[in-house]
Design a protein around this motif. Structure first.
Motif, PDB file in Angstrom:
ATOM      1  N   GLU A   1      20.619 -12.098  28.165  1.00 49.55           N
ATOM      2  CA  GLU A   1      20.967 -13.007  29.249  1.00 49.55           C
ATOM      3  C   GLU A   1      19.913 -14.111  29.390  1.00 49.55           C
ATOM      4  N   HIS A   2      18.678 -13.695  29.348  1.00 53.21           N
ATOM      5  CA  HIS A   2      17.613 -14.691  29.479  1.00 53.21           C
ATOM      6  C   HIS A   2      17.578 -15.619  28.260  1.00 53.21           C
ATOM      7  N   ALA A   3      17.809 -15.076  27.073  1.00 50.12           N
ATOM      8  CA  ALA A   3      17.843 -15.919  25.870  1.00 50.12           C
ATOM      9  C   ALA A   3      18.982 -16.932  25.952  1.00 50.12           C
ATOM     10  N   PHE A   4      20.149 -16.478  26.434  1.00 50.13           N
ATOM     11  CA  PHE A   4      21.269 -17.415  26.572  1.00 50.13           C
ATOM     12  C   PHE A   4      21.004 -18.442  27.665  1.00 50.13           C
ATOM     13  N   SER A   5      20.329 -18.040  28.737  1.00 52.37           N
ATOM     14  CA  SER A   5      20.020 -19.019  29.793  1.00 52.37           C
ATOM     15  C   SER A   5      19.030 -20.065  29.287  1.00 52.37           C
ATOM     16  N   ILE A   6      18.098 -19.655  28.449  1.00 57.20           N
ATOM     17  CA  ILE A   6      17.155 -20.632  27.859  1.00 57.20           C
ATOM     18  C   ILE A   6      17.913 -21.584  26.943  1.00 57.20           C
ATOM     19  N   MET A   7      18.820 -21.046  26.125  1.00 53.72           N
ATOM     20  CA  MET A   7      19.559 -21.892  25.191  1.00 53.72           C
ATOM     21  C   MET A   7      20.584 -22.770  25.896  1.00 53.72           C
ATOM     22  N   ALA A   8      20.963 -22.418  27.119  1.00 56.46           N
ATOM     23  CA  ALA A   8      21.944 -23.216  27.850  1.00 56.46           C
ATOM     24  C   ALA A   8      21.317 -24.451  28.492  1.00 56.46           C
ATOM     25  N   SER A   9      20.016 -24.503  28.570  1.00 55.97           N
ATOM     26  CA  SER A   9      19.343 -25.634  29.205  1.00 55.97           C
ATOM     27  C   SER A   9      19.244 -26.826  28.251  1.00 55.97           C
TER      28      SER A   9
ATOM     29  N   SER B   1      14.932 -12.876  20.552  1.00 58.70           N
ATOM     30  CA  SER B   1      13.976 -13.847  20.006  1.00 58.70           C
ATOM     31  C   SER B   1      14.507 -14.460  18.716  1.00 58.70           C
ATOM     32  N   MET B   2      15.104 -13.628  17.865  1.00 58.90           N
ATOM     33  CA  MET B   2      15.638 -14.134  16.598  1.00 58.90           C
ATOM     34  C   MET B   2      16.780 -15.114  16.833  1.00 58.90           C
ATOM     35  N   MET B   3      17.598 -14.849  17.872  1.00 60.44           N
ATOM     36  CA  MET B   3      18.680 -15.797  18.196  1.00 60.44           C
ATOM     37  C   MET B   3      18.085 -17.154  18.543  1.00 60.44           C
ATOM     38  N   LEU B   4      17.056 -17.143  19.386  1.00 57.63           N
ATOM     39  CA  LEU B   4      16.421 -18.393  19.798  1.00 57.63           C
ATOM     40  C   LEU B   4      15.776 -19.104  18.612  1.00 57.63           C
ATOM     41  N   VAL B   5      15.137 -18.346  17.742  1.00 53.97           N
ATOM     42  CA  VAL B   5      14.476 -18.946  16.578  1.00 53.97           C
ATOM     43  C   VAL B   5      15.518 -19.536  15.626  1.00 53.97           C
TER      44      VAL B   5
ATOM     45  N   PHE C   1       9.419 -21.640  24.393  1.00 51.75           N
ATOM     46  CA  PHE C   1      10.578 -20.905  24.900  1.00 51.75           C
ATOM     47  C   PHE C   1      10.560 -19.451  24.431  1.00 51.75           C
ATOM     48  N   MET C   2      10.008 -19.217  23.258  1.00 55.84           N
ATOM     49  CA  MET C   2       9.847 -17.832  22.821  1.00 55.84           C
ATOM     50  C   MET C   2       8.830 -17.112  23.706  1.00 55.84           C
ATOM     51  N   VAL C   3       7.755 -17.804  24.044  1.00 53.83           N
ATOM     52  CA  VAL C   3       6.752 -17.203  24.923  1.00 53.83           C
ATOM     53  C   VAL C   3       7.366 -16.915  26.295  1.00 53.83           C
ATOM     54  N   GLU C   4       8.170 -17.856  26.776  1.00 52.33           N
ATOM     55  CA  GLU C   4       8.852 -17.625  28.057  1.00 52.33           C
ATOM     56  C   GLU C   4       9.771 -16.409  27.962  1.00 52.33           C
ATOM     57  N   LEU C   5      10.470 -16.284  26.866  1.00 52.51           N
ATOM     58  CA  LEU C   5      11.359 -15.142  26.672  1.00 52.51           C
ATOM     59  C   LEU C   5      10.571 -13.838  26.612  1.00 52.51           C
ATOM     60  N   TRP C   6       9.429 -13.848  25.961  1.00 50.46           N
ATOM     61  CA  TRP C   6       8.632 -12.630  25.815  1.00 50.46           C
ATOM     62  C   TRP C   6       7.955 -12.242  27.127  1.00 50.46           C
ATOM     63  N   THR C   7       7.514 -13.241  27.880  1.00 52.08           N
ATOM     64  CA  THR C   7       6.735 -12.917  29.084  1.00 52.08           C
ATOM     65  C   THR C   7       7.605 -12.585  30.288  1.00 52.08           C
ATOM     66  N   ARG C   8       8.785 -13.121  30.364  1.00 50.60           N
ATOM     67  CA  ARG C   8       9.627 -12.854  31.546  1.00 50.60           C
ATOM     68  C   ARG C   8      10.563 -11.670  31.319  1.00 50.60           C
ATOM     69  N   ASP C   9      11.585 -11.918  30.543  1.00 49.63           N
ATOM     70  CA  ASP C   9      12.587 -10.878  30.343  1.00 49.63           C
ATOM     71  C   ASP C   9      13.138 -11.034  28.930  1.00 49.63           C
ATOM     72  N   HIS C  10      12.846 -10.104  28.087  1.00 53.30           N
ATOM     73  CA  HIS C  10      13.307 -10.173  26.703  1.00 53.30           C
ATOM     74  C   HIS C  10      14.702  -9.578  26.610  1.00 53.30           C
ATOM     75  N   SER C  11      15.681 -10.341  27.104  1.00 51.87           N
ATOM     76  CA  SER C  11      17.061  -9.847  27.111  1.00 51.87           C
ATOM     77  C   SER C  11      17.990 -10.949  26.597  1.00 51.87           C
TER      78      SER C  11
END
Length: 167
Positions: free
Chosen positions: A81-89, A29-33, A69-79
């Motif tokens: 890989e998922h954080a990097f996939s969100i940031m890759a979009s 989450s901190m990476m995304l923020v 996107f933080m909510v998506e990260l928290w509700t699906r998979d807080h990992s």
């Protein structure tokens, strides 16, 4: 050291501890923020005013762009890989930075709109007061309007005397 300086130093220390603990516990989450709030950091660095209005406008809108996107990260998979996939979009970047751009637009446009609104209200108030003054002059006579109207009244009397009229 004054009480305010000590309080400020204590507040900074508490904030650093909270961010450090948050970074350890919620690193994806901190990476995304941190990545998503880059426009806010730029606004904070460039905003020279003590009130930090630009930072406030850009930061609030930027956070609204990051939050889904933080909510998506928290509700699906807080990992990671998922954080990097969100940031890759590219859509993620568009939403986060687009929201920050809206914050910049608010910062630059809002003072002009508020100024126009205040000027318009002042004009309306002035028209209302002039209308009220006109009504009072009709009801009570020209002496109620103040010294300027007395001068006009005396000028009118003098003009009446010149024309042969009486007071």
């Amino acid at each position: 050291m004054s009480a305010n300086a000590a309080s400020s130093a204590a507040t900074r220390t508490i904030m650093v501890v909270i961010v450090a603990v948050g970074a350890v516990l919620f690193l994806p989450s901190m990476m995304l923020v941190v990545v998503g709030m880059i426009p806010t950091m730029a606004a904070m660095l460039t905003d020279r005013r003590r009130e930090k209005y630009a930072t406030l406008c850009v930061g609030c809108m930027n956070f609204t762009g990051v939050l889904p996107f933080m909510v998506e990260l928290w509700t699906r998979d807080h990992s990671y890989e998922h954080a990097f996939s969100i940031m890759a979009s590219p859509f993620t970047w568009l939403v986060m930075f687009g929201a920050a751009a809206i914050g910049w637009a608010i910062y630059f446009v809002a003072p002009g709109i508020v100024g126009m609104f205040i000027a318009m209200r002042a004009d309306q108030r002035m028209q209302r007061l002039r209308r009220r003054q006109r009504d009072l002059v009709e009801e009570w006579g020209p002496g109620v309007a103040g010294s300027n109207d007395k001068d006009e009244e005396e000028a009118g009397k003098k003009a009446g005397r010149r024309a042969g009229g009486r007071e």
